[in-house]
Design an enzyme around this catalytic site. Structure first.
Site, PDB file in Angstrom:
ATOM      1  N   HIS A  71     -10.993  -3.690   3.234  1.00 47.68           N
ATOM      2  CA  HIS A  71     -10.955  -3.373   4.662  1.00 47.68           C
ATOM      3  C   HIS A  71     -11.826  -2.186   5.058  1.00 47.68           C
ATOM      4  O   HIS A  71     -11.835  -1.789   6.220  1.00 47.68           O
ATOM      5  CB  HIS A  71      -9.498  -3.105   5.062  1.00 47.68           C
ATOM      6  N   ASP A  72     -12.503  -1.587   4.067  1.00 47.08           N
ATOM      7  CA  ASP A  72     -13.366  -0.444   4.363  1.00 47.08           C
ATOM      8  C   ASP A  72     -14.846  -0.790   4.241  1.00 47.08           C
ATOM      9  O   ASP A  72     -15.696   0.059   4.516  1.00 47.08           O
ATOM     10  CB  ASP A  72     -13.063   0.711   3.384  1.00 47.08           C
ATOM     11  N   GLU A 110      -3.784  17.557 -12.864  1.00 46.87           N
ATOM     12  CA  GLU A 110      -2.457  17.378 -12.255  1.00 46.87           C
ATOM     13  C   GLU A 110      -2.230  15.924 -11.845  1.00 46.87           C
ATOM     14  O   GLU A 110      -1.119  15.410 -11.871  1.00 46.87           O
ATOM     15  CB  GLU A 110      -2.308  18.237 -10.994  1.00 46.87           C
ATOM     16  N   ASP A 151       0.850  -1.175   0.000  1.00 49.92           N
ATOM     17  CA  ASP A 151       0.000   0.000   0.000  1.00 49.92           C
ATOM     18  C   ASP A 151       0.891   1.231   0.000  1.00 49.92           C
ATOM     19  O   ASP A 151       1.870   1.295   0.749  1.00 49.92           O
ATOM     20  CB  ASP A 151      -0.854  -0.002   1.285  1.00 49.92           C
ATOM     21  N   ASP A 170      -3.324   4.501  -2.376  1.00 50.32           N
ATOM     22  CA  ASP A 170      -4.455   4.899  -1.543  1.00 50.32           C
ATOM     23  C   ASP A 170      -5.027   6.251  -1.974  1.00 50.32           C
ATOM     24  O   ASP A 170      -4.288   7.162  -2.342  1.00 50.32           O
ATOM     25  CB  ASP A 170      -3.925   5.015  -0.092  1.00 50.32           C
TER      26      ASP A 170
HETATM   27  C1  GLC Z   1      -8.353   4.733   1.988  1.00 48.84           C
HETATM   28  C2  GLC Z   1      -8.183   3.490   2.841  1.00 48.84           C
HETATM   29  C3  GLC Z   1      -8.876   3.696   4.153  1.00 48.84           C
HETATM   30  C4  GLC Z   1      -8.239   4.883   4.844  1.00 48.84           C
HETATM   31  C5  GLC Z   1      -8.289   6.115   3.946  1.00 48.84           C
HETATM   32  C6  GLC Z   1      -7.433   7.205   4.480  1.00 48.84           C
HETATM   33  O1  GLC Z   1      -9.659   4.940   1.613  1.00 48.84           O
HETATM   34  O2  GLC Z   1      -8.679   2.377   2.150  1.00 48.84           O
HETATM   35  O3  GLC Z   1      -8.793   2.578   4.971  1.00 48.84           O
HETATM   36  O4  GLC Z   1      -8.907   5.141   6.044  1.00 48.84           O
HETATM   37  O5  GLC Z   1      -7.806   5.840   2.651  1.00 48.84           O
HETATM   38  O6  GLC Z   1      -6.082   6.883   4.330  1.00 48.84           O
END
Ligand code: GLC
Length: 573
Positions: free
Chosen positions: A357-358, A269, A123, A228
């Protein structure tokens, strides 16, 4: 009685040249034929008994992937971090947080992955750093080049001489997206928590530091990155512009209250930055001949994904994560799937995701009946699938009380609304064995509770059962060693009803029909019609539905094939 099919035209996908896949395309790059598996390091395996997963834990479980046939791992953040957002608040991009281990452990992980021919994606969190990052601390002091590393604003000067935020922008996690710094006497912008300050990518020094970070990890042997929050990288340069009201009936502090036109979309950008990062990959590839892959986190639409592919970007397709309605409709699903193959430039490559994970797990969102159906769908579609850890055993979200809530989003929402926002429920420890804490940790109390169903839902038990989620998942991954699934074509123009979707995968003379009933009742249909044009076939694998009449290797008739609710099958024609 056979169901009446909805016009097959409705699922017709225009196959672009880019997807036309002939046998000579057997040499597709690795990331087009692989399966990606997302590991959330805190929850995967704890090696040192502190109740939190770590890198040595992951190393100890690498043979899980060899068993499954999965070839690529994506690790959510393991960098040094105060853990305000569980690692998505990085305080040193070039070090491992002691919770997760050391750089030496990371190097060992790379080595151990290589031994097993596993690829490693990590990540990359470029949008923001932790406010504990040295860059932010120096920026607070307007120290040299760090002065403009973040998005600072004096705000508005009110008639009485006091200051107000420059605009109404809201943070994704709720509340204002600007926080006042007493020290610097300015506001700083944060798309997420106040502890996650947004970097200023209009500053070439920031771009340079981030390029060095990418290069650093490439030199450590990683195969690429999941990037991310790509849509948050740039905000409108003129910060004295409010985001308009969305019209949604939510509290005025919630992100959805506004339409984030100035903060949450891809500014031109961003395109340049992505191309710049891609170039870094190409440079490294020139040196060692190894292709690297970068996949972007972006909840967007099919057209924007196509536009992004025109400059070489690969955004995750999140349609199946966020756009499916319940109860499931096969017709709606097929509509979303077909988009992935429609009006795309030659550089486009499909990337299907169902959870992460979200978001809620499949079992929780749609029902445990559909776990295998989704796993099969992901593996059988043309494109690169991503599996969230635990989906291979059908893990479910579990309830975590407000008092025990860890996720900052859940905590911020307060006791009345945390259920809507907390992401703890889908982040509980991986269930390895029926033992205490599912074999995840020797600690008394893991960082999040282990689901009580681990006594029967765990990797160890499911390995013993040929019809388990795990072993079916393994079957579906194995499909992708067959030419038709690995680099073959897809034809979506097959039988489609409200409940049942089907498609063909083929390469040369190899042809497979994939049919799945996402409905809540049994369905009998005639699958033999065009373009299938066959009356019989052999079952390769299925979803092992209870009371199913299908078994592997069985010859079946396609004119009147019954699929139970949640049942899917792959038939060799
Ligand atoms: C992304 C990640 C999430 C995190 C957010 C802020 O959406 O998947 O888990 O909280 O970015 O970094």
């Amino acid at each position: 009685m056979a169901e009446s099919p909805i016009s097959s035209q409705s699922c017709h996908a225009t196959l672009t040249e880019s997807l036309a896949s002939k046998d000579e395309q057997a040499d597709l790059p690795w990331w087009k034929t692989t399966v990606i598996y997302q590991i959330y390091p805190r929850s995967f395996m704890d090696s040192n008994g502190d109740g939190i997963g770590d890198l040595r834990g992951i190393i100890s479980r690498l043979d899980h992937f060899v068993y499954l046939g999965v070839e690529t791992l994506w690790l959510s953040p393991f960098y040094k971090s105060p853990q305000a957002d569980f690692g998505y608040d990085v305080s040193d991009y070039k070090d491992v947080d002691s919770i997760f281990g050391t750089l030496e452990d990371f190097r060992d992980l790379v080595k151990e992955c290589k031994k097993r021919h596993l690829r490693l994606l990590i990540d990359f969190v470029p949008n923001h750093t932790s406010t504990e990052h040295e860059w932010f601390q120096r920026s607070l002091k307007k120290d040299g080049k760090y002065k403009d590393f973040y998005v600072w604003s004096d705000g508005k000067v009110l008639p009485d001489g006091s200051r107000a935020r420059p605009n109404n922008w809201l943070s994704v996690f709720g509340g204002p997206a600007w926080t006042w710094s007493e020290e610097r006497q300015q506001y700083y912008y944060h798309a997420f928590l106040p502890e996650q300050a947004d970097l200023n990518f209009r500053n070439p020094d920031v771009v340079e530091e981030m390029s060095l970070t990418i290069r650093y990890w490439l030199d450590h042997g990683v195969d690429g990155f999941r990037v991310d929050a790509i849509a948050n990288l740039y905000e409108s340069e003129n910060v004295f512009q409010d985001n308009p009201r969305s019209g949604k009936d939510v509290p005025s502090t919630e992100w959805e209250y506004l339409t984030a036109v100035h903060t949450d979309y891809l500014l031109p950008e961003c395109q340049n930055l992505i191309m710049h990062w891609q170039k870094l990959f190409d440079d490294v590839q020139e040196l060692d001949g190894r292709e690297r892959f970068m996949v972007l986190e972006f909840y967007t639409d099919s057209k924007t994904r196509a536009d992004m592919a025109r400059y070489g970007a690969h955004p995750f397709n999140m349609d199946l994560v966020e756009k499916l309605s319940t109860p499931l409709s096969a017709k709606q699903m097929m509509g979303l799937i077909a988009l992935e193959y429609t009006d795309k430039p030659p550089s486009y490559w499909p990337t299907f995701v169902v959870g992460n994970h979200d978001r809620k797990r499949v079992s929780t969102k749609f029902g445990s009946l559909y776990v295998n159906a989704f796993n099969l769908l992901l593996m059988a579609l043309k494109g690169t699938p991503t599996t969230y850890y635990g989906e291979e055993i059908g893990m479910e979200d579990i309830h975590v009380d407000y008092e025990d809530t860890q996720d900052p989003w859940g905590r911020k929402a307060g006791p009345d609304r945390f259920l809507e926002f907390s992401r703890d429920f889908c982040r509980t420890p991986m269930q390895w064995t029926p033992d205490q804490n599912a074999g995840f940790t020797t600690a008394q109390k893991p960082w999040l509770p282990v689901s009580s169903d681990h006594t029967f839902r765990n990797v160890q038990n499911q390995k013993q059962d040929p019809n388990s989620h795990l072993n079916r998942y393994k079957d579906y991954v194995a499909l992708r060693t067959r030419k038709a699934f690995k680099y073959g074509e897809i034809d979506l123009n097959c039988l489609l009803t409200d409940n049942v979707l089907s498609f063909l995968r083929f390469s040369g003379s190899e042809r497979y029909l994939v049919a799945i009933n996402f409905g809540q009742i049994d369905a009998t249909n005639d699958f033999s019609v065009s373009p299938v044009n066959a009356s019989t076939g052999t079952v390769v694998t299925d979803t092992a539905a209870a009371s199913s009449e299908l078994t592997k290797g069985q010859l079946i008739h396609l004119q009147e094939l019954t699929l139970r609710a949640g049942e899917g099958v792959v038939i060799e024609l």
